[in-house]
Every structure is written in C-alpha cells, then in structure tokens.
Motif scaffolding. Structure first.
Motif, PDB file in Angstrom:
ATOM      1  N   SER A   1     -69.275 -62.579 -45.014  1.00 49.11           N
ATOM      2  CA  SER A   1     -70.770 -62.320 -45.510  1.00 49.11           C
ATOM      3  C   SER A   1     -71.734 -62.867 -44.199  1.00 49.11           C
ATOM      4  CB  SER A   1     -70.965 -63.637 -46.519  1.00 49.11           C
ATOM      5  OG  SER A   1     -70.280 -64.815 -45.914  1.00 49.11           O
ATOM      6  N   ALA A   2     -71.147 -63.778 -43.381  1.00 48.35           N
ATOM      7  CA  ALA A   2     -71.852 -64.021 -41.851  1.00 48.35           C
ATOM      8  C   ALA A   2     -72.164 -62.714 -41.059  1.00 48.35           C
ATOM      9  CB  ALA A   2     -71.187 -65.355 -41.362  1.00 48.35           C
ATOM     10  N   ILE A   3     -71.108 -61.967 -40.935  1.00 43.17           N
ATOM     11  CA  ILE A   3     -70.880 -60.745 -40.119  1.00 43.17           C
ATOM     12  C   ILE A   3     -72.143 -59.849 -40.842  1.00 43.17           C
ATOM     13  CG2 ILE A   3     -69.965 -58.558 -39.387  1.00 43.17           C
ATOM     14  CD1 ILE A   3     -67.516 -60.627 -39.139  1.00 43.17           C
ATOM     15  N   ASN A   4     -72.190 -59.832 -42.231  1.00 42.98           N
ATOM     16  CA  ASN A   4     -73.103 -58.837 -42.788  1.00 42.98           C
ATOM     17  C   ASN A   4     -74.499 -59.527 -42.593  1.00 42.98           C
ATOM     18  OD1 ASN A   4     -71.000 -57.213 -43.833  1.00 42.98           O
ATOM     19  ND2 ASN A   4     -70.767 -58.472 -45.595  1.00 42.98           N
ATOM     20  N   ARG A   5     -74.676 -60.611 -42.796  1.00 41.04           N
ATOM     21  CA  ARG A   5     -76.201 -61.327 -42.453  1.00 41.04           C
ATOM     22  C   ARG A   5     -76.581 -60.983 -41.168  1.00 41.04           C
ATOM     23  NH1 ARG A   5     -74.188 -65.589 -45.244  1.00 41.04           N
ATOM     24  NH2 ARG A   5     -73.868 -66.769 -43.476  1.00 41.04           N
ATOM     25  N   ILE A   6     -75.909 -61.205 -40.106  1.00 40.18           N
ATOM     26  CA  ILE A   6     -76.030 -60.983 -38.563  1.00 40.18           C
ATOM     27  C   ILE A   6     -76.566 -59.439 -38.369  1.00 40.18           C
ATOM     28  CG2 ILE A   6     -75.181 -61.025 -36.396  1.00 40.18           C
ATOM     29  CD1 ILE A   6     -73.822 -63.347 -37.088  1.00 40.18           C
ATOM     30  N   ARG A   7     -75.377 -58.648 -38.995  1.00 43.01           N
ATOM     31  CA  ARG A   7     -75.655 -57.091 -39.015  1.00 43.01           C
ATOM     32  C   ARG A   7     -77.213 -56.789 -39.211  1.00 43.01           C
ATOM     33  NH1 ARG A   7     -71.782 -55.763 -41.411  1.00 43.01           N
ATOM     34  NH2 ARG A   7     -70.420 -55.544 -39.834  1.00 43.01           N
ATOM     35  N   ASP A   8     -77.183 -57.234 -40.691  1.00 41.04           N
ATOM     36  CA  ASP A   8     -78.776 -56.908 -41.412  1.00 41.04           C
ATOM     37  C   ASP A   8     -80.004 -57.425 -40.296  1.00 41.04           C
ATOM     38  OD1 ASP A   8     -77.237 -55.785 -43.418  1.00 41.04           O
ATOM     39  OD2 ASP A   8     -77.290 -57.484 -44.508  1.00 41.04           O
ATOM     40  N   ARG A   9     -79.790 -58.575 -39.922  1.00 40.29           N
ATOM     41  CA  ARG A   9     -80.768 -59.044 -38.891  1.00 40.29           C
ATOM     42  C   ARG A   9     -81.223 -58.208 -37.712  1.00 40.29           C
ATOM     43  NH1 ARG A   9     -80.759 -65.470 -38.088  1.00 40.29           N
ATOM     44  NH2 ARG A   9     -80.594 -65.186 -40.357  1.00 40.29           N
ATOM     45  N   ILE A  10     -79.882 -58.007 -37.096  1.00 42.35           N
ATOM     46  CA  ILE A  10     -79.967 -56.931 -36.003  1.00 42.35           C
ATOM     47  C   ILE A  10     -80.683 -55.722 -36.452  1.00 42.35           C
ATOM     48  CG2 ILE A  10     -78.717 -55.818 -34.287  1.00 42.35           C
ATOM     49  CD1 ILE A  10     -76.743 -58.124 -34.324  1.00 42.35           C
ATOM     50  N   ARG A  11     -80.378 -55.126 -37.443  1.00 39.47           N
ATOM     51  CA  ARG A  11     -81.043 -53.990 -38.084  1.00 39.47           C
ATOM     52  C   ARG A  11     -82.362 -54.112 -38.491  1.00 39.47           C
ATOM     53  NH1 ARG A  11     -76.438 -52.190 -42.305  1.00 39.47           N
ATOM     54  NH2 ARG A  11     -74.766 -51.396 -40.816  1.00 39.47           N
ATOM     55  N   SER A  12     -82.826 -55.224 -38.857  1.00 42.87           N
ATOM     56  CA  SER A  12     -84.494 -55.562 -39.070  1.00 42.87           C
ATOM     57  C   SER A  12     -85.233 -55.677 -37.741  1.00 42.87           C
ATOM     58  CB  SER A  12     -84.594 -56.787 -40.053  1.00 42.87           C
ATOM     59  OG  SER A  12     -83.982 -58.119 -39.145  1.00 42.87           O
ATOM     60  N   TYR A  13     -84.491 -56.565 -36.811  1.00 45.30           N
ATOM     61  CA  TYR A  13     -85.152 -56.437 -35.633  1.00 45.30           C
ATOM     62  C   TYR A  13     -85.399 -55.112 -34.772  1.00 45.30           C
ATOM     63  CZ  TYR A  13     -84.511 -61.410 -35.698  1.00 45.30           C
ATOM     64  OH  TYR A  13     -84.717 -62.707 -36.079  1.00 45.30           O
ATOM     65  N   LEU A  14     -84.146 -54.212 -34.755  1.00 43.86           N
ATOM     66  CA  LEU A  14     -84.374 -52.885 -34.272  1.00 43.86           C
ATOM     67  C   LEU A  14     -85.282 -52.167 -35.022  1.00 43.86           C
ATOM     68  CD1 LEU A  14     -80.648 -52.027 -33.720  1.00 43.86           C
ATOM     69  CD2 LEU A  14     -82.448 -52.936 -31.830  1.00 43.86           C
ATOM     70  N   ALA A  15     -85.515 -52.396 -36.335  1.00 39.83           N
ATOM     71  CA  ALA A  15     -86.576 -51.479 -37.115  1.00 39.83           C
ATOM     72  C   ALA A  15     -87.929 -51.926 -36.669  1.00 39.83           C
ATOM     73  CB  ALA A  15     -86.276 -51.450 -38.481  1.00 39.83           C
ATOM     74  N   PHE A  16     -88.197 -53.056 -36.397  1.00 36.65           N
ATOM     75  CA  PHE A  16     -89.351 -53.764 -36.064  1.00 36.65           C
ATOM     76  C   PHE A  16     -89.990 -53.244 -34.478  1.00 36.65           C
ATOM     77  CE2 PHE A  16     -91.910 -57.093 -34.288  1.00 36.65           C
ATOM     78  CZ  PHE A  16     -93.142 -57.078 -35.027  1.00 36.65           C
ATOM     79  N   TYR A  17     -88.733 -53.364 -33.535  1.00 36.89           N
ATOM     80  CA  TYR A  17     -88.955 -52.633 -32.389  1.00 36.89           C
ATOM     81  C   TYR A  17     -89.341 -51.316 -32.348  1.00 36.89           C
ATOM     82  CZ  TYR A  17     -88.134 -51.612 -27.430  1.00 36.89           C
ATOM     83  OH  TYR A  17     -88.218 -51.194 -26.344  1.00 36.89           O
ATOM     84  N   ASP A  18     -88.599 -50.693 -33.410  1.00 34.30           N
ATOM     85  CA  ASP A  18     -89.035 -49.116 -33.096  1.00 34.30           C
ATOM     86  C   ASP A  18     -90.504 -48.893 -33.759  1.00 34.30           C
ATOM     87  OD1 ASP A  18     -86.568 -48.552 -32.221  1.00 34.30           O
ATOM     88  OD2 ASP A  18     -85.674 -48.331 -34.383  1.00 34.30           O
ATOM     89  N   LEU A  19     -90.966 -49.799 -34.822  1.00 38.63           N
ATOM     90  CA  LEU A  19     -92.491 -49.671 -35.207  1.00 38.63           C
ATOM     91  C   LEU A  19     -93.264 -50.094 -34.265  1.00 38.63           C
ATOM     92  CD1 LEU A  19     -94.292 -49.205 -37.664  1.00 38.63           C
ATOM     93  CD2 LEU A  19     -93.766 -51.920 -38.156  1.00 38.63           C
ATOM     94  N   LEU A  20     -93.057 -51.012 -33.332  1.00 40.83           N
ATOM     95  CA  LEU A  20     -93.935 -51.371 -32.536  1.00 40.83           C
ATOM     96  C   LEU A  20     -94.181 -50.213 -31.405  1.00 40.83           C
ATOM     97  CD1 LEU A  20     -93.215 -55.006 -31.471  1.00 40.83           C
ATOM     98  CD2 LEU A  20     -95.047 -54.261 -32.717  1.00 40.83           C
ATOM     99  N   ARG A  21     -93.051 -49.569 -31.215  1.00 42.02           N
ATOM    100  CA  ARG A  21     -93.012 -48.601 -29.904  1.00 42.02           C
ATOM    101  C   ARG A  21     -93.902 -47.383 -30.619  1.00 42.02           C
ATOM    102  NH1 ARG A  21     -87.502 -46.672 -27.249  1.00 42.02           N
ATOM    103  NH2 ARG A  21     -89.083 -45.656 -26.474  1.00 42.02           N
ATOM    104  N   ALA A  22     -93.731 -47.067 -31.949  1.00 33.38           N
ATOM    105  CA  ALA A  22     -94.106 -45.994 -32.675  1.00 33.38           C
ATOM    106  C   ALA A  22     -95.784 -46.177 -32.431  1.00 33.38           C
ATOM    107  CB  ALA A  22     -93.581 -45.597 -33.875  1.00 33.38           C
ATOM    108  N   SER A  23     -96.136 -47.362 -32.805  1.00 38.44           N
ATOM    109  CA  SER A  23     -97.580 -47.833 -32.960  1.00 38.44           C
ATOM    110  C   SER A  23     -98.388 -48.262 -31.725  1.00 38.44           C
ATOM    111  CB  SER A  23     -97.708 -48.894 -33.998  1.00 38.44           C
ATOM    112  OG  SER A  23     -97.001 -49.871 -33.459  1.00 38.44           O
ATOM    113  N   LEU A  24     -97.466 -48.216 -30.640  1.00 43.49           N
ATOM    114  CA  LEU A  24     -98.245 -48.525 -29.278  1.00 43.49           C
ATOM    115  C   LEU A  24     -99.280 -47.361 -28.952  1.00 43.49           C
ATOM    116  CD1 LEU A  24     -98.326 -50.512 -27.065  1.00 43.49           C
ATOM    117  CD2 LEU A  24     -96.361 -49.123 -25.903  1.00 43.49           C
TER     118      LEU A  24
END
Length: 334
Positions: A57-80
C-alpha cells in the motif's frame, strides 16, 4: 450527527480491526491445511502478511503521488505558452537592511568624526592617540573643548559610563579608528557585561563545560548588580584581518577566535561567545558588550603574561581581585 460518527468509526477503527481479524483467520486456516498447528507460527505468518500489505500500500501511494506530480508538471508545461509575456509589474518592493542598534550608533559616530573639518578632526584624532598612549587629558582642556570631550566619552574606555567603563586608556575599534591607526602595534581587549541575576545558574539546566572560577565567584553578588569583564583578546597591528579572542575557557585558553572585521561588523558573535564562556549559551540575548577596544604602542602586564605562556592561576591571581572575591564571599560587601 451521531449516526454519521458511528458510521465513520465503523468504517475506520472497527472496520480495520475486523479486517485484521479476518486476515488472521485466513492465515490460520492456510497454515492448518499445511499441517502447521503451533500458535507462534500463526502469529509470525500473520505479522508477515501485515507487513507485506503495508509495504504494497505504501508503494502504491508513493507511485500515485509521483504520477500526480508528473501530471501537474505536464499541465504547467502545456499552459506555459498561454501566460508567457503577459505578466505586468503592479508594484515594486525596495529591500532595506535594518541595522542593529549598536552598529547604527557606531556608524553614526564614525560618520560624525569623518565629516568634521580636517583641522578639527586631526586635533581630535591626536587627542585620542595621546589618550590611548596613557597620557591623561587635562580637565581644563576637556572643559574648554566640549567637542573633544564628547568624542573622548564615546571612543575612550576610561571616559565612558558604567558598565562600559574601565581604568584602561583603550580606544574603541571602529572602521574609522582602524583607518587612522592602521599599522600600529595594538593590544586588543573585549569588554562584556551581564546582570548577575541572569548569570545565576538555572537549577533545571546543567553547565555544559567547566567555567572560569571568576564567573563562579561572581554569582554571589547581589542579583541587581552588574558584572563587567575586560579580557585580553590577542595582539595585532590594527588591521581588519587580525584575529581576536572573544571567549576563553576555565584555563584562560582561547577557544573562540574570529577576525577583527567580524567582531566589529557582526557584534552578536561577541555576545554569543561570552554566553558560551560562562557555560550558558542560552544567555546570548541577556549578555551585552561594548567591544572591541585597543591599546596602542603599549603592552600591559596582562598581555605579557599571556605571551609568556604562564599558567591560569598565575594570570588570574591578582591581589585586588582576590581581596574583592574574598570580601564578596564573606558578605562584607553589598
């Protein structure tokens, strides 16, 4: 409201207990089918399954958090490109540096001395030089020249007020005095003071290092009294790169040395060193100082003792100090 609270408890705490109970029963049945009947084996296997579930469960939480950070970073790059070159300056904030009170006072006095007419400034500098060489300025001269008296009372330790007063003709080391007396053989001293009520040890705190016997004796003074110390701080040539000792241990050996420029421009180091010398670093805000001072072209007896490498008891054993400490300990003073 109460029903929602009960439901929440059942979903969290009680639900977790039930889940653990089911997990234990499943583990026990699996081991019994394998022919294992020891209770210790059941418990060991049960805890292993708990650890495995938690790790997954801890590995899954860390994996989901990293995915959310990457998605937010992609959103920033797309909206720049949408926000580029569209920002406007609404207001500007000017950064100002607020000086410490002591530093501000020293800077103002130095500025006053430097901006005097050349003839007047040279006369005052010469008077400061004569005073620090051990030549007492006549009272008649002090009464006739109030400007000279004003600068002597601010730059000479002998003419200052208690607790920043001492019988030595030492001059205060500032950027301006360094400019006028650079290259002179100099003996540096550090002047600190603290209230006796602040110096008394806290019964709930232990002193971290051995303290000089002089400070230990001073705690017997009345709580309203003030302790000031005038300590030898090395010799030099009135240069900002000289090193000065701002704290000594119980054997009168230097254990905190800083450059002269730091002692002048960052005077909080002197307060911190004094608090460490008395064994209570938490007294940094309670300690005060008037430093750094210097004696020109003369080597007082204390500096010769330190240069000769005498023992601590030889340096500290002064007749007047011994009499003073004994009278305080016997209750004959104050």
């Amino acid at each position: 409201m109460l029903e929602s609270i009960r439901r929440r408890i059942n979903e969290t705490f009680i639900g977790e207990i039930r889940r653990l109970a089911r997990l234990y029963e499943e583990t026990r049945r699996e081991l019994e089918e394998q022919g294992v009947k020891r209770r210790s084996a059941f418990i060991l296997a049960f805890f292993k399954r708990i650890i495995d579930d938690y790790r997954e469960s801890a590995i899954n939480r860390i994996r989901d958090r990293i995915r959310s950070y990457l998605a937010f970073y992609d959103l920033l790059r797309a909206s720049l490109p949408l926000f580029r070159d569209r920002a406007k300056i609404l207001f500007e904030v000017e950064r100002r540096h607020f000086y410490h009170r002591d530093k501000t006072i020293v800077r103002i006095r130095d500025q006053m001395l430097a901006e005097l007419p050349e003839e007047t400034r040279n006369r005052i500098i010469d008077a400061l030089r004569q005073a620090t060489l051990g030549k007492h300025v006549p009272t008649q001269v002090l009464m006739e020249e109030p400007l000279l008296r004003w600068f002597l009372q601010r730059y000479m330790l002998y003419y200052q007020r208690y607790p920043c007063k001492h019988s030595s003709f030492a001059i205060k080391v500032t950027p301006v005095t360094i400019h006028f007396f650079k290259g002179w053989n100099t003996t540096y001293y550090v002047m600190r003071f603290i209230r006796v009520k602040d110096l008394k040890h806290d019964p709930y705190l232990e002193v971290a290092r051995p303290v000089d016997l002089y400070f230990t004796m001073q705690v017997r003074k009345p709580y309203w009294d003030i302790l000031n110390t005038f300590t030898y701080a090395e010799s030099g040539t009135m240069d900002s790169s000289d090193y000065v000792t701002i704290a000594r241990d119980d054997k009168r050996q230097s254990f905190i040395r800083i450059p002269l420029r730091r002692a002048i421009l960052q005077p909080h180091h002197i307060k911190r060193g004094f608090a460490k010398a008395v064994g209570e670093p938490e007294l940094t805000d309670s300690a005060s100082h008037c430093s750094i001072y210097a004696i020109l072209q003369r080597r007082p007896r204390t500096s010769r003792y330190y240069s000769a490498g005498l023992r601590r008891d030889m340096i500290a054993k002064r007749k007047l100090r011994a009499v003073r400490d004994v009278t305080w300990s016997l209750g004959l003073r104050g």
